[in-house]
Design a protein around this motif. Structure first.
Motif, PDB file in Angstrom:
ATOM      1  N   CYS A  79      44.794  38.738  40.889  1.00  0.00           N
ATOM      2  CA  CYS A  79      45.124  40.052  40.325  1.00  0.00           C
ATOM      3  C   CYS A  79      43.899  40.666  39.652  1.00  0.00           C
ATOM      4  O   CYS A  79      43.178  39.997  38.924  1.00  0.00           O
ATOM      5  N   LEU A  80      43.670  41.937  39.922  1.00  0.00           N
ATOM      6  CA  LEU A  80      42.513  42.628  39.345  1.00  0.00           C
ATOM      7  C   LEU A  80      42.698  42.882  37.852  1.00  0.00           C
ATOM      8  O   LEU A  80      41.736  43.097  37.122  1.00  0.00           O
ATOM      9  N   ALA A  81      43.939  42.846  37.378  1.00  0.00           N
ATOM     10  CA  ALA A  81      44.200  43.082  35.956  1.00  0.00           C
ATOM     11  C   ALA A  81      44.195  41.781  35.162  1.00  0.00           C
ATOM     12  O   ALA A  81      44.446  41.784  33.964  1.00  0.00           O
ATOM     13  N   CYS A  89      49.936  41.554  37.792  1.00  0.00           N
ATOM     14  CA  CYS A  89      50.506  42.850  37.400  1.00  0.00           C
ATOM     15  C   CYS A  89      51.477  43.343  38.458  1.00  0.00           C
ATOM     16  O   CYS A  89      52.399  44.099  38.167  1.00  0.00           O
ATOM     17  N   GLY A  90      51.269  42.929  39.722  1.00  0.00           N
ATOM     18  CA  GLY A  90      52.157  43.361  40.803  1.00  0.00           C
ATOM     19  C   GLY A  90      51.857  44.753  41.310  1.00  0.00           C
ATOM     20  O   GLY A  90      52.507  45.214  42.240  1.00  0.00           O
ATOM     21  N   ARG A  91      50.867  45.445  40.713  1.00  0.00           N
ATOM     22  CA  ARG A  91      50.641  46.850  41.075  1.00  0.00           C
ATOM     23  C   ARG A  91      49.219  47.151  41.549  1.00  0.00           C
ATOM     24  O   ARG A  91      48.989  48.149  42.210  1.00  0.00           O
ATOM     25  N   CYS A  92      48.241  46.301  41.174  1.00  0.00           N
ATOM     26  CA  CYS A  92      46.853  46.610  41.503  1.00  0.00           C
ATOM     27  C   CYS A  92      46.616  46.440  43.012  1.00  0.00           C
ATOM     28  O   CYS A  92      47.477  45.951  43.743  1.00  0.00           O
ATOM     29  N   CYS A 118      47.097  42.821  44.217  1.00  0.00           N
ATOM     30  CA  CYS A 118      48.511  42.411  44.255  1.00  0.00           C
ATOM     31  C   CYS A 118      49.216  43.047  45.446  1.00  0.00           C
ATOM     32  O   CYS A 118      50.011  42.396  46.135  1.00  0.00           O
TER      33      CYS A 118
HETATM   34 ZN   LIG Z   1      47.526  42.835  40.050  1.00  0.00          ZN
END
Ligand SMILES: [Zn+2]
Length: 351
Positions: free
Chosen positions: A52-54, A67-70, A73
């Motif tokens: 994950c990038l976050a 995060c499930g959004r980056c 992900c």
């Molecule tokens: Zn992520």
């Protein structure tokens, strides 16, 4: 999906998050447990947490989760992250030695975009013996930047030497409450939860069974109705009363008719959309010349086009059914007679 959203596997998830948070991830895991309880989902979630990038920010550090959004992900969820590779049996039979050789060749390379390469072997017990031996060698070499997740319902089918190099994570059958949550998440009715035997896959598949029953009913009602004009009009009323349901019914009817044509002209050479109804499709198709069935198909496709143009659904249904009736010969009973049989199976009778 982040690890936190995985249903009903609290122990496994807590264990993985703790290992990730404290930097104590093993090089290889064996995710073991019954089919359809979230092992593969958890493997992808762990791959997301790792890449994950976050993951550097304070919030994700505290939760030890993706995060499930980056972008990373999303790529992992879509199956196109270059560092998260699923190794699946080729042609649905076995994981071959060639596949494992490729894993071995790439496992020691640096990750392209993420922190680590994650290899998900699913189901890992489908490795042939040469493949398993090659994989064992890969595990024995210090891969450094690669993490292996072996997914299996039968860990005993893996080489003991492979198992001993993997940290085993047990996944349990899902409770009915979790299955209800899962069904709700997929917008499905909760009834299947009680019948699914703790398997999410089965709970969702039970809805497939439901869909099959719905399909069978639609096909039977429409073809049955062609035998009489009052029945045609009644069916038109019913189909035309609900535009989305009519669109869904048309999808089914046209697919079924397409199958009848295929069954008629290609025999068993071309797979059917409704392959589970092969015998019934063939039986119904055998009653009519191919030209008649083509006309039926044309009537159904025309109805689809009409609905797409926002035509009146009631008139569209009526027109389609009258054209179908015309195509198969008006007044003839369209279906296998049901007299003397238990239940009402119409075109899908067993005889
Ligand atoms: Zn992520």
């Amino acid at each position: 999906m982040p690890l936190a959203e995985i249903l009903g596997q609290d122990r496994a998830v807590a264990f993985l998050r703790s290992a990730w948070r404290t930097g104590r991830l093993s090089q290889a895991y064996c995710f073991a447990g019954p089919a359809g309880v979230g092992k593969r989902t958890a493997a992808l979630a762990l791959a997301q947490a790792i890449n994950c990038l976050a993951a550097g920010n304070a919030a994700s550090q505290a939760t030890a989760d993706a995060c499930g959004r980056c972008a990373a992900c999303r790529k992992i969820a879509a199956g196109n992250h270059p560092d998260v590779i699923e190794v699946r049996p080729e042609e649905k039979t076995v994981i071959t030695i060639d596949q494992i050789r490729e894993v071995a060749a790439r496992a020691s390379l640096r990750a392209y975009e993420g922190r680590a390469k994650v290899w998900i072997l699913d189901p890992a017990d489908q490795m042939q013996e040469p493949a398993a031996n090659a994989f064992l060698k890969t595990l024995e070499e210090p891969a450094g930047v690669s993490l292996f997740i072996l997914v299996t319902a039968t860990p005993s089918a893996l080489l003991p030497t492979i198992l001993s190099r993997c940290q085993e994570v047990r996944f349990d059958l899902l409770g009915e409450g979790h299955l209800r949550d899962l069904l709700a998440r997929h917008g499905r009715p909760p009834e299947a939860a009680a019948l699914a035997g703790g398997s999410a896959a089965r709970a969702l598949a039970l809805d497939v069974a439901e869909a099959h029953a719905r399909r069978d009913r639609i096909v039977q009602e429409v073809w049955d109705a062609l035998g009489s004009l009052p029945a045609v009009l009644e069916r038109a009323d019913d189909l035309g009363s609900d535009r989305p349901a009519f669109e869904a019914a048309l999808e089914i009817l046209a697919g079924y008719t397409r199958d009848m044509i295929v069954a008629k002209i290609a025999g068993g050479a071309v797979p059917l959309v409704h392959g589970d109804r092969e015998a019934d499709v063939a039986r119904l198709a055998a009653r009519y010349p191919v030209g008649a069935i083509l006309n039926v198909f044309e009537a159904q496709v025309e109805a689809q086009r009409a609905l797409a143009r926002r035509a009146n659904p009631r008139f569209t249904a009526e027109r389609m059914l009258l054209r179908m009736r015309d195509a198969v010969g008006r007044g003839q009973p369209a279906c296998v007679p049901r007299t003397g049989r238990e239940g009402s199976h119409g075109p899908h009778g067993s005889g």
